[in-house]
Write a protein that holds these residues in place. Structure first.
Motif, short mmCIF file in Angstrom:
data_model
loop_
_atom_site.label_atom_id
_atom_site.label_comp_id
_atom_site.label_asym_id
_atom_site.label_seq_id
_atom_site.Cartn_x
_atom_site.Cartn_y
_atom_site.Cartn_z
N HIS A 1 -76.88 21.56 -21.79
CA HIS A 1 -77.29 20.34 -20.96
C HIS A 1 -77.20 19.61 -22.00
O HIS A 1 -77.04 19.26 -22.97
CB HIS A 1 -78.92 20.12 -20.37
N LEU A 2 -76.59 18.39 -21.26
CA LEU A 2 -76.57 17.23 -21.40
C LEU A 2 -77.09 16.57 -22.54
O LEU A 2 -76.97 16.70 -23.33
CB LEU A 2 -76.83 15.73 -20.46
N ASP A 3 -78.35 16.39 -22.95
CA ASP A 3 -79.52 16.17 -23.76
C ASP A 3 -78.79 16.28 -24.96
O ASP A 3 -78.98 16.41 -26.27
CB ASP A 3 -80.87 16.78 -23.56
N GLN A 4 -79.01 18.60 -25.12
CA GLN A 4 -78.09 18.88 -26.90
C GLN A 4 -76.45 18.47 -26.59
O GLN A 4 -76.29 18.05 -28.48
CB GLN A 4 -77.98 20.78 -26.15
N LEU A 5 -75.70 18.34 -25.53
CA LEU A 5 -74.53 17.61 -25.76
C LEU A 5 -74.67 16.36 -26.85
O LEU A 5 -74.04 15.85 -27.58
CB LEU A 5 -74.16 17.45 -24.27
N LYS B 1 -56.55 17.36 -21.87
CA LYS B 1 -55.50 16.94 -22.27
C LYS B 1 -55.73 17.18 -23.79
O LYS B 1 -54.94 17.29 -24.75
CB LYS B 1 -56.54 15.01 -23.12
N HIS B 2 -57.41 18.13 -24.01
CA HIS B 2 -57.11 19.13 -25.34
C HIS B 2 -57.13 20.30 -25.43
O HIS B 2 -57.00 20.65 -26.32
CB HIS B 2 -58.92 18.35 -25.87
N SER B 3 -56.76 20.41 -24.12
CA SER B 3 -57.40 22.51 -24.70
C SER B 3 -55.51 23.04 -23.76
O SER B 3 -55.37 23.99 -24.02
CB SER B 3 -58.18 23.25 -23.01
N GLU B 4 -54.75 21.74 -23.18
CA GLU B 4 -54.20 22.16 -22.54
C GLU B 4 -53.85 23.90 -21.14
O GLU B 4 -53.25 24.51 -21.22
CB GLU B 4 -52.61 22.75 -23.34
N ASN B 5 -55.09 23.07 -20.56
CA ASN B 5 -55.48 25.12 -19.19
C ASN B 5 -55.32 24.43 -18.09
O ASN B 5 -55.71 23.28 -17.34
CB ASN B 5 -57.20 24.72 -19.71
N SER C 1 -68.96 17.20 -24.56
CA SER C 1 -68.57 18.66 -23.72
C SER C 1 -68.07 19.49 -24.69
O SER C 1 -67.77 20.17 -23.82
CB SER C 1 -68.51 17.99 -22.08
N VAL C 2 -66.30 18.46 -24.49
CA VAL C 2 -65.30 19.45 -24.59
C VAL C 2 -65.35 19.84 -25.41
O VAL C 2 -64.31 20.54 -26.34
CB VAL C 2 -63.98 17.80 -24.41
N ASP D 1 -65.38 24.46 -29.51
CA ASP D 1 -65.74 24.85 -30.57
C ASP D 1 -66.57 26.01 -30.69
O ASP D 1 -66.52 27.29 -30.95
CB ASP D 1 -67.48 24.08 -31.22
N ASN D 2 -66.77 26.77 -28.82
CA ASN D 2 -67.71 28.13 -28.67
C ASN D 2 -67.08 29.20 -27.46
O ASN D 2 -67.45 30.17 -27.54
CB ASN D 2 -68.71 27.35 -28.00
N VAL D 3 -65.35 28.55 -27.05
CA VAL D 3 -64.99 29.07 -25.98
C VAL D 3 -63.69 29.72 -27.01
O VAL D 3 -62.18 28.79 -26.78
CB VAL D 3 -64.56 28.20 -24.47
N PRO D 4 -63.50 30.44 -27.17
CA PRO D 4 -61.29 30.36 -27.67
C PRO D 4 -60.87 31.47 -27.13
O PRO D 4 -61.37 31.59 -25.61
CB PRO D 4 -62.45 32.56 -28.80
#
Length: 422
Positions: A298-302, A207-211, A173-174, A179-182
């Motif tokens: 959705h979950l299945d795509q991830l 942890k990964h976005s420092e948001n 998900s992360v 990858d898709n939100v600049p």
């Protein structure tokens, strides 16, 4: 491969559906929350079932239990869900006795997970056993089986790298968001719900976005505050869901609701919004796709993520299977011993009756008869005889079914066939 029947009247079955054949919509119809599992346990007990384990996750819903026919378990499941028996049968699998045992080992050790090596299921097995025990729906067979699966899971985690690296639905998900939100560190992220995958996604995002623009909303504010406190998030009331969604750039939905909680009416019709629905059943209505500014994943795509970490995990499958085989073999040996025990015990009791008759006869016939010494010698002989029979039954080259029948016939033994559940 020999079948291990649990009694002359019932067998051990695994019935269920998973991501392999059932899409998220269908899985949602058969998903079980805690109250539904409790009802299943009550109903099964009322119908005479004395051993049942229920597991329900975003990827699968399964019942493991004893029945004369698997339809009994299927009906118990369908009576507590939104799906029909016909819908279930289209995507279901049914395993019996040894195959059902093997299936639980495969599920519990991450080999059957939607993302290989994802061990979240083991906590569901533990919780399922706890709920079964609460309703007096466990027995030595289920307890030993669950403990064996947990043991195999622990060994695979410790002795292989099947779960190494950051590969899970939450991590996928992360990765998708990154990858898709600049400029993700500057975006407003809203987490709606406190489901486990949602919490893990939230932790990975931090942890990964420092948001620092992450807001959490849950129907029960107390739960939201407990999660928010750990991650230092902003908490808003459920009543503020719509304005918070309209401010968000990314919406992660992880609620446990049985019906969609997010619809087109809640969303700003022009502001770009990425929605990740990590819930089963789906908690985001399909009508959001009417809006051109909305992207819905959705979950299945991830879960279809394939990367180097996942490919590397596949190398450890043979080692994991060896561990499962070893632990399962110990369980099946125990199971066989449970099967032999009633016959051996009945034989021992029969020999004791013979001993008592002979001692009584000789004590009356002989004036200097030493009853204590006769008791000691007779007991040692009985012990040696029963040990010989037990060793014979345990030999892999012997046919235990025929041997058991022959022993019962020769000594005219009456056996309680409910050997594995007592």
């Amino acid at each position: 491969m020999r079948n291990y029947h649990v009694s002359k009247h019932s067998s051990f079955y695994a019935i269920g559906l998973s991501y392999k054949k059932a899409d998220a919509h269908t899985r949602g119809k058969f998903s079980l929350d805690v109250p539904a599992i409790d009802e299943i346990m009550k109903n099964a007990k009322a119908q005479g079932t004395d051993g049942l384990l229920a597991i329900s996750t975003c990827n699968r819903t399964e019942l493991f239990g004893f029945a004369q026919h698997p339809y009994q378990l299927i009906k118990i499941l369908c009576d507590q869900t939104q799906g029909t028996v016909e819908e279930f049968q289209e995507v279901a699998y049914i395993y019996k006795n040894h195959n059902a045992i093997s299936h639980l080992f495969k599920v519990g050790t991450g080999l059957d997970s939607q993302i290989l090596g994802d061990f979240e299921i083991i906590s569901q097995i533990k919780q399922g056993f706890y709920r079964a025990k609460k309703h007096d729906m466990t027995n030595p067979f289920l307890e030993r089986l669950c403990n064996s699966v947990i043991q195999a899971s622990k060994r695979i985690k410790n002795e292989t790298e099947l779960s190494s690296g950051a590969t899970s639905v939450a991590f996928a998900s992360v990765r998708y968001i990154l990858d898709n939100v600049p400029n993700i560190s500057e975006k407003n992220i809203l987490l709606f719900g406190t489901g486990k995958i949602g919490r893990n996604t939230c932790e990975n995002l931090i942890k990964h976005s420092e948001n620092s623009h992450i807001t959490l909303i849950n129907r029960t504010r107390q739960k939201a505050e407990a999660v928010a406190g750990k991650f230092k998030l902003t908490v808003k009331d459920y009543a503020e869901l719509q304005p918070e969604i309209r401010k968000a750039d990314v919406l992660v939905v992880a609620t446990g609701a049985q019906l969609p909680t997010v619809s087109k009416a809640l969303i700003h019709p022009k502001k770009p919004l990425l929605i990740l629905d990590l819930s089963v059943p789906k908690n985001v209505s399909d009508d959001v796709l009417d809006l051109e500014n909305v992207s819905l994943v959705h979950l299945d795509q991830l879960s279809q993520v394939t990367d180097e970490t996942l490919e590397r995990r596949k190398e450890f499958i043979p080692h994991a299977e060896e561990i499962i085989s070893h632990v399962k073999s110990d369980f099946l040996k125990w199971l066989e011993s449970r099967k032999f025990a009633p016959v051996i015990n009945a034989l021992k009791e029969k020999l004791k009756v013979m001993k008592a008759e002979e001692i009584d006869f000789h004590s009356k016939k002989l004036n200097d008869f030493d009853q204590n010494q006769a008791e000691i010698i007779s007991d040692r002989i009985i012990q040696k005889i029963t040990k010989q029979f037990a060793n014979h039954l345990r030999k892999s080259e012997s046919d235990p079914e025929n041997s058991l029948a022959l022993i019962q016939e020769i000594f005219q033994l009456e056996i309680d066939s409910e050997w594995v559940k007592s």
